[in-house]
Write an enzyme that holds these catalytic residues in place. Sequence first.
Site, short mmCIF file in Angstrom:
data_model
loop_
_atom_site.label_atom_id
_atom_site.label_comp_id
_atom_site.label_asym_id
_atom_site.label_seq_id
_atom_site.Cartn_x
_atom_site.Cartn_y
_atom_site.Cartn_z
N HIS A 168 -17.82 28.71 -8.18
CA HIS A 168 -18.93 29.27 -7.41
C HIS A 168 -19.72 30.32 -8.20
O HIS A 168 -20.83 30.67 -7.82
CB HIS A 168 -18.41 29.91 -6.12
CG HIS A 168 -17.94 28.90 -5.12
ND1 HIS A 168 -18.67 28.53 -4.02
CD2 HIS A 168 -16.81 28.14 -5.07
CE1 HIS A 168 -18.02 27.61 -3.33
NE2 HIS A 168 -16.88 27.36 -3.95
N ASP A 194 -26.03 35.72 -10.80
CA ASP A 194 -25.45 35.17 -9.57
C ASP A 194 -25.23 33.68 -9.75
O ASP A 194 -26.11 33.01 -10.32
CB ASP A 194 -26.43 35.40 -8.40
CG ASP A 194 -25.72 35.74 -7.11
OD1 ASP A 194 -24.58 35.29 -6.93
OD2 ASP A 194 -26.31 36.44 -6.27
P1 ADQ Z 1 -21.43 35.79 -2.81
O1 ADQ Z 1 -21.41 36.57 -4.08
O2 ADQ Z 1 -20.72 36.37 -1.67
O3 ADQ Z 1 -20.89 34.30 -3.06
P2 ADQ Z 1 -24.07 34.87 -1.59
O4 ADQ Z 1 -24.21 33.46 -1.96
O5 ADQ Z 1 -25.36 35.61 -1.73
O6 ADQ Z 1 -23.03 35.64 -2.51
O7 ADQ Z 1 -23.63 35.14 -0.08
C1 ADQ Z 1 -22.68 34.42 0.58
C2 ADQ Z 1 -22.81 34.60 2.10
O8 ADQ Z 1 -22.46 35.92 2.51
C3 ADQ Z 1 -24.20 34.30 2.64
O9 ADQ Z 1 -24.06 33.28 3.58
C4 ADQ Z 1 -24.64 35.61 3.28
O10 ADQ Z 1 -25.35 35.45 4.49
C5 ADQ Z 1 -23.34 36.35 3.55
N1 ADQ Z 1 -23.61 37.80 3.51
C6 ADQ Z 1 -23.98 38.52 2.45
N2 ADQ Z 1 -24.21 39.80 2.83
C7 ADQ Z 1 -24.00 39.87 4.16
C8 ADQ Z 1 -24.09 40.91 5.15
N3 ADQ Z 1 -24.50 42.12 4.81
N4 ADQ Z 1 -23.78 40.62 6.43
C9 ADQ Z 1 -23.41 39.38 6.75
N5 ADQ Z 1 -23.32 38.36 5.89
C10 ADQ Z 1 -23.62 38.60 4.60
C11 ADQ Z 1 -20.42 33.50 -4.16
C12 ADQ Z 1 -21.28 33.53 -5.42
C13 ADQ Z 1 -22.70 33.11 -5.09
C14 ADQ Z 1 -22.70 31.72 -4.43
C15 ADQ Z 1 -21.69 31.68 -3.28
C16 ADQ Z 1 -21.52 30.26 -2.74
O11 ADQ Z 1 -21.27 34.83 -6.01
O12 ADQ Z 1 -23.51 33.08 -6.26
O13 ADQ Z 1 -24.00 31.43 -3.93
O14 ADQ Z 1 -20.42 32.14 -3.69
O15 ADQ Z 1 -21.18 29.37 -3.74
#
Ligand code: ADQ
Length: 465
Positions: A154, A362
Amino acid sequence: MSRLVIVSNRVGPVRDAARAGGLAVALVDALRARGGLWYGWSGDTNNQSAGVKVEQAGALQLATADLTEDEYDDYYNGFANRCLWPLFHYRIDLTAFDRRYYEGYRRVNAKFASGLFPLLREDDTIWVHDYHFLAFGNELRQMGAEQAIGFFLHIPFPSPEVLATLPNHDALVRGLFAYDVLGFQTSRDLERFCDFVVREAGGHVEGDRVTCFGRTIIARAFPIGIDTDGFAKMAADSEDARRQYEKAVRGLRGRAQMIGVDRLDYTKGLPERFQAFERLLDDYPDARGELVYLQIAPTSRGDVQAYREMRQELEGLSGHINGQYGEFDWTPLRYINRAFARRSLAGLYRASKIGLITPLRDGMNLVAKEYVAAQNPENPGVLILSRFAGAIYQMPEAIAVNPYDIKEVADAIQNARYMSLEERKERFQALFDGLQRDDVAYWRDSFLATLEHEAPMHRNAERPS
Ligand code: ADQ
């Protein structure tokens, strides 16, 4: 159809639909459709070995195991979050190269593999997720597992020079060749992996077949998506989203809102983003009193030092910006340190004229996709997106910025503020069409089709007749 077994550090959330993101829902759907097992860490630490706990949740089974305190320190906080996470995001300066962590990581991968092995059936399809379990497939193979095993990363795959700084990089990459299919977020990550194999490990690449250490595997980019239609519908129609939307619009009293939503993580570029906002207020006084920047960033990994330091830095910066520019009736920056329910987030995205998503690095970034899916097609907002987020490859109609270039980001915000309705609609439609085509179901199904239909043929072809 064979049973699906998913392995990831955390299991679910399976029952709590309000908390479950599109990814969890997509995986649960697949598990339910064919009867499946989801296996990972329980989230608890416990020094008495309780073994693997299996529970039935409707049509699917959940299997979890605890970690001991030492395992939690060395595997989770140590190798996963203080070594692999920073290194794979190009933060060598924050990477702890501690061999004890690596040993703990190997031990936990082996322990989890031996917990799963007795639960496996001969024709299971096994799908392992993310950087916590790079060595898991190899451990299963050592025990004699012959099932199809796939792995999806991921987070970004780093360039060979960066990966080579890790003392045990050769063993980790060798371990990846135990899988039948390796999935990466973008074609750039895939290229970097292939580059490593060719230059550092003496392997070779032919199309998407990569050969090294005496094995040929399939390596491909499978960019992850969201449940685009579901998210759009939730933003437009759900009671909670609408309530949140109306509350936000009322509170803004005619001002425009710009939103950022991130886990509080140093990869997300939050200090730089705050500085860019300050630069905007400096360079473009017409934004003062007119634009509110809402940054939602719940604490994550709070027991790792680098995270605590960044949190302090952000509190300092937001206090400074509000002190310097705020008026009695206008708070420029609203910085909120907690998670929101997904429905509320959808309403907040829709109430925001600008989505500011500028990670320094990211894997993909699903927030950028959710922001677009939540927009009103008749009056959509503008997405500003880092050129270092994997999502940029699928979202070329966003305004792409270099998150390190504070002036460029400030200018992009100003540009977004004045973008014509016609241009906003054009960009939105192109982005939305792409998100509908490459949604999370497409991601899941294409990975599984490769693992189940292409990998076995290829394995048979490899066997001497
Ligand atoms: P993350 O680094 O967690 O994931 P991201 O893809 O931006 O990053 O977010 C994942 C989920 O978390 C989103 O559905 C988002 O809505 C939720 N989220 C983030 N902040 C939030 C908040 N304040 N309140 C509620 N929900 C929140 C990792 C990788 C990413 C990749 C994902 C999926 O780092 O690059 O996109 O996995 O593969």
